[in-house]
Design a protein around this motif. Sequence first.
Motif, PDB file in Angstrom:
ATOM      1  N   UNK A 114       0.833  -1.206   0.000  1.00 43.66           N
ATOM      2  CA  UNK A 114       0.000   0.000   0.000  1.00 43.66           C
ATOM      3  C   UNK A 114       0.869   1.257   0.000  1.00 43.66           C
ATOM      4  N   UNK A 115       1.813   1.331   0.930  1.00 43.68           N
ATOM      5  CA  UNK A 115       2.648   2.530   1.005  1.00 43.68           C
ATOM      6  C   UNK A 115       3.612   2.622  -0.173  1.00 43.68           C
ATOM      7  N   UNK A 116       3.907   1.480  -0.809  1.00 44.95           N
ATOM      8  CA  UNK A 116       4.753   1.529  -1.995  1.00 44.95           C
ATOM      9  C   UNK A 116       4.049   2.222  -3.146  1.00 44.95           C
ATOM     10  N   UNK A 117       2.723   2.169  -3.154  1.00 47.02           N
ATOM     11  CA  UNK A 117       1.954   2.833  -4.201  1.00 47.02           C
ATOM     12  C   UNK A 117       1.753   4.323  -3.923  1.00 47.02           C
ATOM     13  N   UNK A 118       2.012   4.737  -2.694  1.00 43.66           N
ATOM     14  CA  UNK A 118       1.857   6.149  -2.335  1.00 43.66           C
ATOM     15  C   UNK A 118       3.222   6.822  -2.448  1.00 43.66           C
ATOM     16  N   UNK A 119       3.386   7.827  -3.303  1.00 44.39           N
ATOM     17  CA  UNK A 119       4.683   8.501  -3.404  1.00 44.39           C
ATOM     18  C   UNK A 119       5.067   9.149  -2.079  1.00 44.39           C
ATOM     19  N   UNK A 120       6.338   9.018  -1.662  1.00 48.36           N
ATOM     20  CA  UNK A 120       6.742   9.668  -0.416  1.00 48.36           C
ATOM     21  C   UNK A 120       6.485  11.173  -0.415  1.00 48.36           C
ATOM     22  N   UNK A 121       6.542  11.792  -1.605  1.00 45.21           N
ATOM     23  CA  UNK A 121       6.299  13.233  -1.670  1.00 45.21           C
ATOM     24  C   UNK A 121       4.879  13.582  -1.255  1.00 45.21           C
ATOM     25  N   UNK A 122       3.932  12.649  -1.487  1.00 47.02           N
ATOM     26  CA  UNK A 122       2.540  12.917  -1.110  1.00 47.02           C
ATOM     27  C   UNK A 122       2.360  12.951   0.400  1.00 47.02           C
ATOM     28  N   UNK A 123       3.331  12.417   1.138  1.00 51.07           N
ATOM     29  CA  UNK A 123       3.241  12.392   2.599  1.00 51.07           C
ATOM     30  C   UNK A 123       3.866  13.613   3.249  1.00 51.07           C
ATOM     31  N   UNK A 124       4.408  14.528   2.447  1.00 54.45           N
ATOM     32  CA  UNK A 124       5.045  15.716   3.022  1.00 54.45           C
ATOM     33  C   UNK A 124       4.063  16.555   3.841  1.00 54.45           C
ATOM     34  N   UNK A 125       2.849  16.856   3.345  1.00 54.52           N
ATOM     35  CA  UNK A 125       1.921  17.628   4.197  1.00 54.52           C
ATOM     36  C   UNK A 125       1.616  16.934   5.520  1.00 54.52           C
ATOM     37  N   UNK A 126       1.422  15.611   5.474  1.00 53.31           N
ATOM     38  CA  UNK A 126       1.164  14.874   6.709  1.00 53.31           C
ATOM     39  C   UNK A 126       2.377  14.914   7.632  1.00 53.31           C
ATOM     40  N   UNK A 127       3.584  14.803   7.052  1.00 54.01           N
ATOM     41  CA  UNK A 127       4.797  14.844   7.870  1.00 54.01           C
ATOM     42  C   UNK A 127       4.952  16.200   8.550  1.00 54.01           C
ATOM     43  N   UNK A 128       4.594  17.273   7.849  1.00 53.86           N
ATOM     44  CA  UNK A 128       4.701  18.606   8.449  1.00 53.86           C
ATOM     45  C   UNK A 128       3.742  18.743   9.616  1.00 53.86           C
ATOM     46  N   UNK A 129       2.511  18.262   9.431  1.00 54.76           N
ATOM     47  CA  UNK A 129       1.500  18.394  10.489  1.00 54.76           C
ATOM     48  C   UNK A 129       1.883  17.572  11.717  1.00 54.76           C
ATOM     49  N   UNK A 130       2.365  16.340  11.495  1.00 55.94           N
ATOM     50  CA  UNK A 130       2.631  15.442  12.613  1.00 55.94           C
ATOM     51  C   UNK A 130       4.007  15.630  13.230  1.00 55.94           C
ATOM     52  N   UNK A 131       5.001  15.998  12.412  1.00 58.26           N
ATOM     53  CA  UNK A 131       6.390  16.024  12.881  1.00 58.26           C
ATOM     54  C   UNK A 131       6.990  17.417  12.955  1.00 58.26           C
ATOM     55  N   UNK A 132       6.258  18.433  12.531  1.00 59.56           N
ATOM     56  CA  UNK A 132       6.770  19.789  12.596  1.00 59.56           C
ATOM     57  C   UNK A 132       7.576  20.148  11.359  1.00 59.56           C
TER      58      UNK A 132
END
Length: 270
Positions: free
Chosen positions: A117-135
């Motif tokens: 599942x996560x292999x199909x999601x580009x890591x770049x698409x997780x940048x907004x989530x990473x900013x919200x959760x990790x600062x």
Amino acid sequence: MAVITPPQKEAPARPRPRSTGRRPRRSLVLNLASLVIGLAVWGLVSLFGIADLPGPLTVASRAFEMAVDGTLAGDLAASLRRVFIGFALGTALAVPIGFLMGWYPTARGLLEPYVQFFRMVPPLALIPLAIVLLGIGEVPKIFVIFLAAFLFSVVSTLQGVVNVDRTLINAARVLGAPDRTIFVKVIIPASAPFILVGMRTGLGASWATLVAAELIAAQAGLGYRMQQAQLYYDLPTIFVGLIAIGVLGMAMDRLLLLAEKRLTGWQERR
């Protein structure tokens, strides 16, 4: 009476001496020729004003300026640190999880859906989530690079374990080898080529993710410098960043390739 002479045995063919130095020397010459041709084409394109590209001398001058004022060294250090930490953490976690999934069917059934599942999601698409959760510090930048390296390495490791010849495993068991010995002496060596290929692919993905990762409130780094140069249409600086990323990525890839040759020297090569 005719005398029958026994058939004479043919002399075994002598193995041909292998040319150890000719092929690497030829490859080096071809690489240098390719570099010279590429620089010549680049110079001609910039000379005739095609695509508004800066020439090699302009880019080299800009790189010298950035090296003198310390900007290039600071950006190189920041980007190398992020890529190295993210890649090392991703690979260190991916290899044992890949072995676990390949060796135990239960672990594979539980973990593989999430990996795919996560292999199909580009890591770049997780940048907004990473900013919200990790600062907006270093953690989210390293996290997206870590994820890119992890996903490539875990799939390659899993594939390496699954593709191990069952004959080797069965032969080891017939000889009385316990599972631990089979894993150390058979599974790991046979999976090493897949693991190293996954590491090389994960390294490329880590560098590819770097520029987007440095969008997250970075103050230094090659990707950050390129994005700042974009605002002012500073093409020489952008080219300096591109070339630096390419050179560093190739150097790290050559190191992994050297490790692959040393660790898989037993493998038959064509």
